[in-house]
Structures are given as C-alpha cells and as structure tokens.
Design a protein around this motif. Structure first.
Motif, PDB file in Angstrom:
ATOM      1  N   MET A 117       0.898  -1.376  -0.063  1.00  0.00           N
ATOM      2  CA  MET A 117      -0.104   0.252   0.012  1.00  0.00           C
ATOM      3  C   MET A 117       0.926   1.203   0.187  1.00  0.00           C
ATOM      4  N   GLU A 118       0.656   2.270   0.120  1.00  0.00           N
ATOM      5  CA  GLU A 118       0.682   3.654  -0.608  1.00  0.00           C
ATOM      6  C   GLU A 118       0.249   4.573   0.219  1.00  0.00           C
ATOM      7  N   VAL A 119       1.340   5.147   1.434  1.00  0.00           N
ATOM      8  CA  VAL A 119       0.424   6.175   2.567  1.00  0.00           C
ATOM      9  C   VAL A 119       2.100   7.712   2.030  1.00  0.00           C
ATOM     10  N   ASP A 120       0.769   8.886   3.116  1.00  0.00           N
ATOM     11  CA  ASP A 120       1.296   9.983   2.953  1.00  0.00           C
ATOM     12  C   ASP A 120       2.018   9.637   4.034  1.00  0.00           C
ATOM     13  N   GLY A 121       2.261  11.648   3.895  1.00  0.00           N
ATOM     14  CA  GLY A 121       3.379  11.398   5.314  1.00  0.00           C
ATOM     15  C   GLY A 121       3.163  11.122   6.803  1.00  0.00           C
ATOM     16  N   ALA A 122       1.782  11.425   6.608  1.00  0.00           N
ATOM     17  CA  ALA A 122       1.636  11.025   8.117  1.00  0.00           C
ATOM     18  C   ALA A 122       0.377   9.689   7.725  1.00  0.00           C
ATOM     19  N   GLY A 123       1.065   9.249   7.590  1.00  0.00           N
ATOM     20  CA  GLY A 123       1.080   7.328   7.338  1.00  0.00           C
ATOM     21  C   GLY A 123      -1.010   6.933   6.844  1.00  0.00           C
ATOM     22  N   GLY A 124      -1.216   8.772   6.455  1.00  0.00           N
ATOM     23  CA  GLY A 124      -2.435   8.145   5.541  1.00  0.00           C
ATOM     24  C   GLY A 124      -2.663   7.127   4.429  1.00  0.00           C
ATOM     25  N   VAL A 125      -3.990   6.067   4.553  1.00  0.00           N
ATOM     26  CA  VAL A 125      -3.234   5.301   3.047  1.00  0.00           C
ATOM     27  C   VAL A 125      -3.706   6.279   1.981  1.00  0.00           C
ATOM     28  N   VAL A 126      -3.447   5.952   1.594  1.00  0.00           N
ATOM     29  CA  VAL A 126      -3.319   6.955  -0.412  1.00  0.00           C
ATOM     30  C   VAL A 126      -3.939   6.065  -1.627  1.00  0.00           C
ATOM     31  N   ASN A 127      -3.319   4.892  -1.536  1.00  0.00           N
ATOM     32  CA  ASN A 127      -3.293   4.091  -2.823  1.00  0.00           C
ATOM     33  C   ASN A 127      -3.519   1.465  -1.957  1.00  0.00           C
ATOM     34  N   PRO A 128      -4.445   1.690  -1.940  1.00  0.00           N
ATOM     35  CA  PRO A 128      -4.710   0.003  -1.080  1.00  0.00           C
ATOM     36  C   PRO A 128      -4.167  -0.673  -1.369  1.00  0.00           C
ATOM     37  N   ASN A 129      -3.915  -1.102  -2.187  1.00  0.00           N
ATOM     38  CA  ASN A 129      -3.473  -2.023  -4.054  1.00  0.00           C
ATOM     39  C   ASN A 129      -2.127  -1.072  -4.586  1.00  0.00           C
ATOM     40  N   TYR A 130      -1.322  -1.148  -4.362  1.00  0.00           N
ATOM     41  CA  TYR A 130       0.159  -0.979  -5.016  1.00  0.00           C
ATOM     42  C   TYR A 130      -0.239  -2.109  -7.052  1.00  0.00           C
ATOM     43  N   VAL A 131      -0.483  -2.761  -6.575  1.00  0.00           N
ATOM     44  CA  VAL A 131      -0.714  -3.924  -7.950  1.00  0.00           C
ATOM     45  C   VAL A 131      -1.589  -3.554  -8.373  1.00  0.00           C
ATOM     46  N   GLU A 132      -2.393  -3.346  -8.757  1.00  0.00           N
ATOM     47  CA  GLU A 132      -3.448  -3.230 -10.098  1.00  0.00           C
ATOM     48  C   GLU A 132      -3.889  -4.775 -10.208  1.00  0.00           C
ATOM     49  N   PRO A 133      -5.046  -5.096 -10.655  1.00  0.00           N
ATOM     50  CA  PRO A 133      -5.551  -6.212 -10.787  1.00  0.00           C
ATOM     51  C   PRO A 133      -5.215  -6.947 -12.379  1.00  0.00           C
ATOM     52  N   ARG A 134      -4.902  -5.867 -13.321  1.00  0.00           N
ATOM     53  CA  ARG A 134      -4.798  -6.973 -14.260  1.00  0.00           C
ATOM     54  C   ARG A 134      -2.943  -7.429 -13.773  1.00  0.00           C
ATOM     55  N   CYS A 135      -2.708  -6.969 -12.809  1.00  0.00           N
ATOM     56  CA  CYS A 135      -1.272  -6.875 -13.428  1.00  0.00           C
ATOM     57  C   CYS A 135      -0.713  -7.961 -12.028  1.00  0.00           C
ATOM     58  N   ASP A 136      -2.054  -7.921 -11.362  1.00  0.00           N
ATOM     59  CA  ASP A 136      -1.938  -9.325  -9.869  1.00  0.00           C
ATOM     60  C   ASP A 136      -1.296 -10.962 -10.562  1.00  0.00           C
ATOM     61  N   HIS A 137      -0.370 -10.822 -10.595  1.00  0.00           N
ATOM     62  CA  HIS A 137       0.198 -12.596 -11.345  1.00  0.00           C
ATOM     63  C   HIS A 137       2.004 -12.490 -11.600  1.00  0.00           C
ATOM     64  N   PRO A 138       2.711 -13.590 -11.446  1.00  0.00           N
ATOM     65  CA  PRO A 138       3.645 -13.212 -11.626  1.00  0.00           C
ATOM     66  C   PRO A 138       4.137 -13.673 -13.247  1.00  0.00           C
ATOM     67  N   PRO A 139       4.758 -11.860 -13.705  1.00  0.00           N
ATOM     68  CA  PRO A 139       4.380 -11.207 -15.573  1.00  0.00           C
ATOM     69  C   PRO A 139       5.609 -11.955 -15.673  1.00  0.00           C
ATOM     70  N   THR A 140       5.478 -12.300 -17.185  1.00  0.00           N
ATOM     71  CA  THR A 140       7.206 -12.605 -17.976  1.00  0.00           C
ATOM     72  C   THR A 140       7.541 -11.510 -17.885  1.00  0.00           C
ATOM     73  N   LEU A 141       9.139 -11.910 -18.967  1.00  0.00           N
ATOM     74  CA  LEU A 141       9.887 -10.738 -18.859  1.00  0.00           C
ATOM     75  C   LEU A 141       9.234  -9.310 -20.446  1.00  0.00           C
ATOM     76  N   ASP A 142       8.843 -10.328 -21.334  1.00  0.00           N
ATOM     77  CA  ASP A 142       7.738  -9.518 -21.912  1.00  0.00           C
ATOM     78  C   ASP A 142       6.836  -8.636 -21.637  1.00  0.00           C
ATOM     79  N   GLU A 143       6.103  -9.123 -21.033  1.00  0.00           N
ATOM     80  CA  GLU A 143       5.127  -7.786 -19.538  1.00  0.00           C
ATOM     81  C   GLU A 143       6.296  -6.770 -19.362  1.00  0.00           C
TER      82      GLU A 143
END
Length: 346
Positions: A117-143
C-alpha cells in the motif's frame, strides 16, 4: 543465515526507527540479519540506528546514491536471500516468513514479490493496493518490458542472493544526484534469470512523499531561484529515467524499446509537472526552462508548446485572459494546487 535485509539510508532520522521496528517484528526459520548502509547521512540517522538490535550492521560510506548503497549491503550479506527495504517504508506482516517459504518451495523461482500500500507522510493510506488487478500475477519478461514498469515495490520483493550477485547487483550508472529507474532495471535483469512468484497480500507500506517536498529536496534550493545553474541541477535529477532508457535498449535491444519510451516520456512529463509547479508559484521564467527541456525529449507534445507560450505572456495579459478560460484549461496552463498534482508525479 536465511535472509539479509538491506536498508540504504540518507538522512532518514525521522522514519528509519519505524522501518527497523517493522523488520525486527519479523520471524523466519534460519534467522535474518539487518544491514543498514548509511549513504553519507548528515543528520542523526546513524545515532537512531545504533539504538537497535545487535543484529543490525551499519556500513558507512560517502553519498554515492541508492544503487551503490544497496550494492554495498548485498556484497556484505550472508543470507541465502536478500530482502530490500527503503528507510522510510515499513513491513506490515510476516513478509520474510511467507516469501522464504515460497522461495524454498520453488527452486526455479528467483524472486517473490507481494502487494503493498502507499501512504502519505502522516501514514494515511493513499492507495490500498499498489499492484493493479491486471498485474496480480507473476509477469513474463515480455510483460515487464511492455511499457510502464511492472508494479513492484522495492520493499515487497525478496531475491536470491546468488541471482543478485550473478547480475552484478544494481547498475551504478544511476548516480546519487539522479532519481528513479535503478529498481526497474534491476527487476528486469532478475526476471531474465528466472521466474517470479506473486504473493497477493499487502505486506509493505510505501511512503509516498509529498510532491512539493519531493522535488524541493532534490533541488536543494527553492525553485524561485531562476538561474541556468539551478535548472541544470534540477534537470540532472531526472536523468535516472534516461539512464534506464539507454540501458534497456543496450541490454534488450528492440525488446527494450517500449520501456525506454516510457522512461523518456516520464522524464518529459516530470519536467512539465515541475514547470507547472513554478507557474503556480508565480515563476514563469523557471517554468519556461522546464518546458523547453521537456520539448527536447518529446518534441511532438502540442500541449507543452501551449504551456510555454502561456508562460511567455506578460503577467497583466495572462491575468486578464485567465477568467476567459475553462477551469480545466486554466489549471493546465497556470498550474493547479499541488495536492491535485501528486498522482501525476507517481
């Protein structure tokens, strides 16, 4: 020794204690060591680190940049696996235990990464999931070479030490005064050596720095200083992505073109963003320098020419014309508040 945790630091006295606390909350069979590489800190970072567990080793060096600092830690590491963590990020769960189990189970796998997750300087959650749904798998090198870098946070990945040493660690063409690109290039080289495994759990909190402070800290001066010297210093900060573009093409040939183009676009876009920051602060002269530099990298971006032309107008004329513009166009030319611009810089 099962795992070596490598933490580079440069002037992180305000955050590194939380980072280390999250590390020493880990449990893993076979044990782990912590290597903190003090990359020329001039604040109280070292004194903070010295208060921690005896398993913490400190390596002091002159400020050579994060790539060289991580390499110093990797060279000193005794662990079978290397866990990377930045000195302003924290682990949220038993990341070592879970990633080590997967590496032990999959000998053909060279690295395991999790979500974060990404948080701001105060610790508040900015983005709860850094890995987007389209990328939630082991990538190939070409990907991974397919354009935008694969969403892997440095603090979310554990890599076999032998793999890191086989590729020579982080490329030290990325210098201390440059920002960005060194982790993306390393992940590409690691993936070239073998498979990744993806662990779909949020196990790291990545601190997203406030936009204005992020760039001001790299300028080491206020952007109101409208001089060729200060702009040259700023432009060097973005050279990391240009290094990434060059290395991707040199190492991967035509396969590296898409990610190289992304890196060049990123450089051009960030220069525009800093130009907008200057416009918002009432400094059109500095903005013009940013726009000219951006045009060198992306000469076909019409909007950058419009922004440059707007920055050329005398203040009285731009002030008279501004109310006639649609709000979106006005923000695009004059620079929005920087809470709006933070996501564009990521």
């Amino acid at each position: 020794m099962k795992v070596s945790v490598v933490i580079p630091t440069h002037n992180d006295e305000g955050t590194i204690a939380q980072t280390l606390e999250s590390v020493f909350a880990q449990q893993v069979e076979g044990g782990f060591e912590v290597i903190v590489v003090n990359d020329g800190s001039t604040d109280g970072t070292r004194a903070v680190v010295e208060k921690f567990d005896a398993r913490t080793r400190v390596i002091d060096q002159k400020n050579r940049g994060v790539a060289a600092a991580r390499n110093a830690g990797i060279s000193a590491a005794a662990g079978e696996y290397i866990a990377l963590l930045d000195a302003d990020d924290t682990w949220t769960g038993q990341i070592l235990q879970k990633t080590v189990a997967l590496l032990d189970k999959n000998p053909q796998c060279v690295a395991v990464f999790s979500d974060g997750m990404e948080v701001d300087g105060a610790g508040g959650v900015v983005n709860p999931n850094y890995v987007e749904p389209r990328c939630d798998h082991p990538p190939t090198l070409d990907e991974m070479l397919g354009g935008r870098p694969w969403p892997i946070l440095v603090g979310s990945i554990v890599i076999r030490r032998d793999t890191l040493r086989a590729i020579g660690g982080f490329c030290e063409d990325f210098k201390a005064e440059q920002w960005g690109g060194e982790d993306t290039y390393l992940f590409l080289l690691v993936r070239e050596r073998g498979q990744f495994v993806y662990l779909p759990e949020v196990l790291v909190r990545h601190r997203r720095r406030e936009f204005r402070a992020h760039y001001a800290s790299r300028l080491h001066r206020r952007i109101e200083i409208n001089s060729a010297e200060s702009f040259s210093n700023l432009e060097r900060r973005f050279a990391g992505h240009l290094v990434l573009a060059r290395l991707a093409r040199e190492h991967f040939g035509a396969r590296g073109n898409k990610i190289a183009e992304w890196a060049i676009d990123r450089t051009a876009n960030e220069l525009v963003t800093v130009g907008l920051m200057a416009m918002h602060d009432g400094n059109p002269g500095f903005a013009r320098r940013c726009y000219r530099a951006s045009i060198r990298y992306r000469p076909r971006m019409l909007k950058t020419y419009l922004r440059f032309a707007w920055a050329m107008l005398p203040a009285k004329i731009s002030q008279a014309l501004s109310p006639m513009l649609a709000p979106g166009m006005r923000r695009s030319l004059s620079g929005p508040p920087f809470s709006i611009m933070q996501d564009r810089a990521q």
